[in-house]
Design an enzyme around this catalytic site. Structure first.
Site, PDB file in Angstrom:
ATOM      1  N   ASP A   1       6.011  57.485  41.531  1.00  0.00           N
ATOM      2  CA  ASP A   1       7.031  56.576  40.986  1.00  0.00           C
ATOM      3  C   ASP A   1       8.395  57.142  41.383  1.00  0.00           C
ATOM      4  O   ASP A   1       8.484  58.046  42.229  1.00  0.00           O
ATOM      5  CB  ASP A   1       6.840  56.386  39.467  1.00  0.00           C
ATOM      6  CG  ASP A   1       7.179  57.648  38.666  1.00  0.00           C
ATOM      7  OD1 ASP A   1       7.523  58.696  39.268  1.00  0.00           O
ATOM      8  OD2 ASP A   1       7.108  57.584  37.421  1.00  0.00           O
TER       9      ASP A   1
ATOM     10  N   CYS B   1       4.535  61.897  39.508  1.00  0.00           N
ATOM     11  CA  CYS B   1       5.570  61.227  38.716  1.00  0.00           C
ATOM     12  C   CYS B   1       6.443  62.328  38.118  1.00  0.00           C
ATOM     13  O   CYS B   1       6.415  63.460  38.614  1.00  0.00           O
ATOM     14  CB  CYS B   1       4.967  60.286  37.670  1.00  0.00           C
ATOM     15  SG  CYS B   1       3.941  61.048  36.392  1.00  0.00           S
TER      16      CYS B   1
ATOM     17  N   THR C   1       6.352  63.910  35.129  1.00  0.00           N
ATOM     18  CA  THR C   1       5.545  64.964  34.496  1.00  0.00           C
ATOM     19  C   THR C   1       4.149  65.090  35.096  1.00  0.00           C
ATOM     20  O   THR C   1       3.457  66.073  34.836  1.00  0.00           O
ATOM     21  CB  THR C   1       5.343  64.646  33.004  1.00  0.00           C
ATOM     22  OG1 THR C   1       4.682  63.367  32.909  1.00  0.00           O
ATOM     23  CG2 THR C   1       6.669  64.592  32.261  1.00  0.00           C
TER      24      THR C   1
ATOM     25  N   HIS D   1     -15.221  73.143  39.873  1.00  0.00           N
ATOM     26  CA  HIS D   1     -15.970  72.730  38.675  1.00  0.00           C
ATOM     27  C   HIS D   1     -15.995  71.224  38.445  1.00  0.00           C
ATOM     28  O   HIS D   1     -17.005  70.703  37.973  1.00  0.00           O
ATOM     29  CB  HIS D   1     -15.355  73.369  37.416  1.00  0.00           C
ATOM     30  CG  HIS D   1     -15.620  74.840  37.306  1.00  0.00           C
ATOM     31  ND1 HIS D   1     -15.484  75.529  36.127  1.00  0.00           N
ATOM     32  CD2 HIS D   1     -15.995  75.766  38.229  1.00  0.00           C
ATOM     33  CE1 HIS D   1     -15.774  76.812  36.317  1.00  0.00           C
ATOM     34  NE2 HIS D   1     -16.075  76.985  37.590  1.00  0.00           N
TER      35      HIS D   1
ATOM     36  N   HIS E   1     -22.329  72.091  37.484  1.00  0.00           N
ATOM     37  CA  HIS E   1     -21.105  71.279  37.404  1.00  0.00           C
ATOM     38  C   HIS E   1     -21.394  69.824  37.760  1.00  0.00           C
ATOM     39  O   HIS E   1     -20.801  68.904  37.190  1.00  0.00           O
ATOM     40  CB  HIS E   1     -20.024  71.858  38.318  1.00  0.00           C
ATOM     41  CG  HIS E   1     -19.705  73.285  37.996  1.00  0.00           C
ATOM     42  ND1 HIS E   1     -19.183  73.663  36.779  1.00  0.00           N
ATOM     43  CD2 HIS E   1     -19.872  74.427  38.711  1.00  0.00           C
ATOM     44  CE1 HIS E   1     -19.026  74.975  36.756  1.00  0.00           C
ATOM     45  NE2 HIS E   1     -19.441  75.459  37.917  1.00  0.00           N
TER      46      HIS E   1
HETATM   47  C1  RB5 Z   1       9.708  58.240  34.342  1.00  0.00           C
HETATM   48  O1  RB5 Z   1      10.927  58.457  33.738  1.00  0.00           O
HETATM   49  C2  RB5 Z   1       8.636  59.139  33.748  1.00  0.00           C
HETATM   50  O2  RB5 Z   1       8.316  58.706  32.464  1.00  0.00           O
HETATM   51  C3  RB5 Z   1       7.414  59.177  34.633  1.00  0.00           C
HETATM   52  O3  RB5 Z   1       7.769  59.619  35.895  1.00  0.00           O
HETATM   53  C4  RB5 Z   1       6.289  60.073  34.170  1.00  0.00           C
HETATM   54  O4  RB5 Z   1       6.762  61.338  33.865  1.00  0.00           O
HETATM   55  C5  RB5 Z   1       5.426  59.523  33.129  1.00  0.00           C
HETATM   56  O5  RB5 Z   1       4.468  60.159  32.672  1.00  0.00           O
END
Ligand code: RB5
Length: 149
Positions: free
Chosen positions: A8, A65, A67, A98, A133
Site C-alpha cells: 500500500d 504495508c 506495519t 516449520h 511440520h
Molecule cells: C496505513 O496508514 C497503515 O494503516 C497500513 O499501511 C498498515 O500498517 C496497516 O496494517
C-alpha cells in the site's frame, strides 16, 4: 521461482527496493502494489496478491504495508495462504522451515531497508523441512476445507 510483490502507500518505497533485490537475485517478480504515497486500502492489494499465489500463478508473495499487520491479516483470509509477518532474520528462516509460509509480510515503518532485504534473502533461500511440520500444516488445510462445507 515466481514472486508477486504488493504494497500500500505505507510500503511502496520499500517494495521498490525489494524489487531491486529480487532482480539482483535473478528472481522473476511482478509488483502489483501501489506506486505512490496516495492513501489506499491494504486489502485491495494484499488479497489479490494472495489469490494469485493460492491459484499457483506465483510461487510466493511478499506484502509490505506500514506495519505489515494489515497485509498479513488480509492475505491469511485467502485459503491455502500461510502469510508470516516477519521483522527478524531468525523468524524468516524458521517460518519457511516449520510453516512453509508462501507469503511474507513486512512493515516499512517498523524495519529498515537493509534488514528487510536480509529477511527476503533468507526467506527466499530457505527450504521447508516437511515431516511433522507438514502434518501440522495439513491440520490448517483440513480446517479450511471444513469451513467451506
Ligand atoms: C496505513 O496508514 C497503515 O494503516 C497500513 O499501511 C498498515 O500498517 C496497516 O496494517
Amino acid at each position: 521461482m515466481k514472486v508477486v510483490v504488493a504494497s500500500d502507500h505505507g510500503g511502496y518505497q520499500l517494495a521498490k527496493q525489494i524489487g531491486v533485490l529480487l532482480e539482483d537475485l535473478s528472481i522473476d517478480y511482478t509488483n502489483i502494489g501501489s506506486d505512490c504515497a496516495d492513501s489506499v486500502d491494504y486489502p485491495d492489494y494484499g488479497i489479490p496478491a494472495a489469490e494469485r499465489v493460492a491459484k499457483g500463478e506465483f510461487d510466493r508473495g511478499i506484502l509490505i504495508c506500514g506495519t505489515g499487520i494489515g497485509m498479513s491479516i488480509a492475505a491469511n483470509k485467502v485459503k491455502d495462504i500461510r502469510c508470516a509477518l516477519v521483522h527478524d532474520v531468525y523468524s524468516a528462516r524458521v517460518t519457511r522451515v516449520h510453516n512453509d509460509s508462501n507469503m511474507l509480510a513486512m512493515g516499512a515503518r517498523v524495519i529498515g531497508e537493509d534488514l528487510a532485504k536480509e529477511i527476503v534473502r533468507t526467506w527466499i533461500g530457505t527450504t521447508f523441512q516437511g515431516g511433522r511440520h507438514a502434518d501440522r500444516i495439513s491440520k490448517l488445510s483440513d480446517y479450511e476445507t471444513k469451513q467451506e462445507a
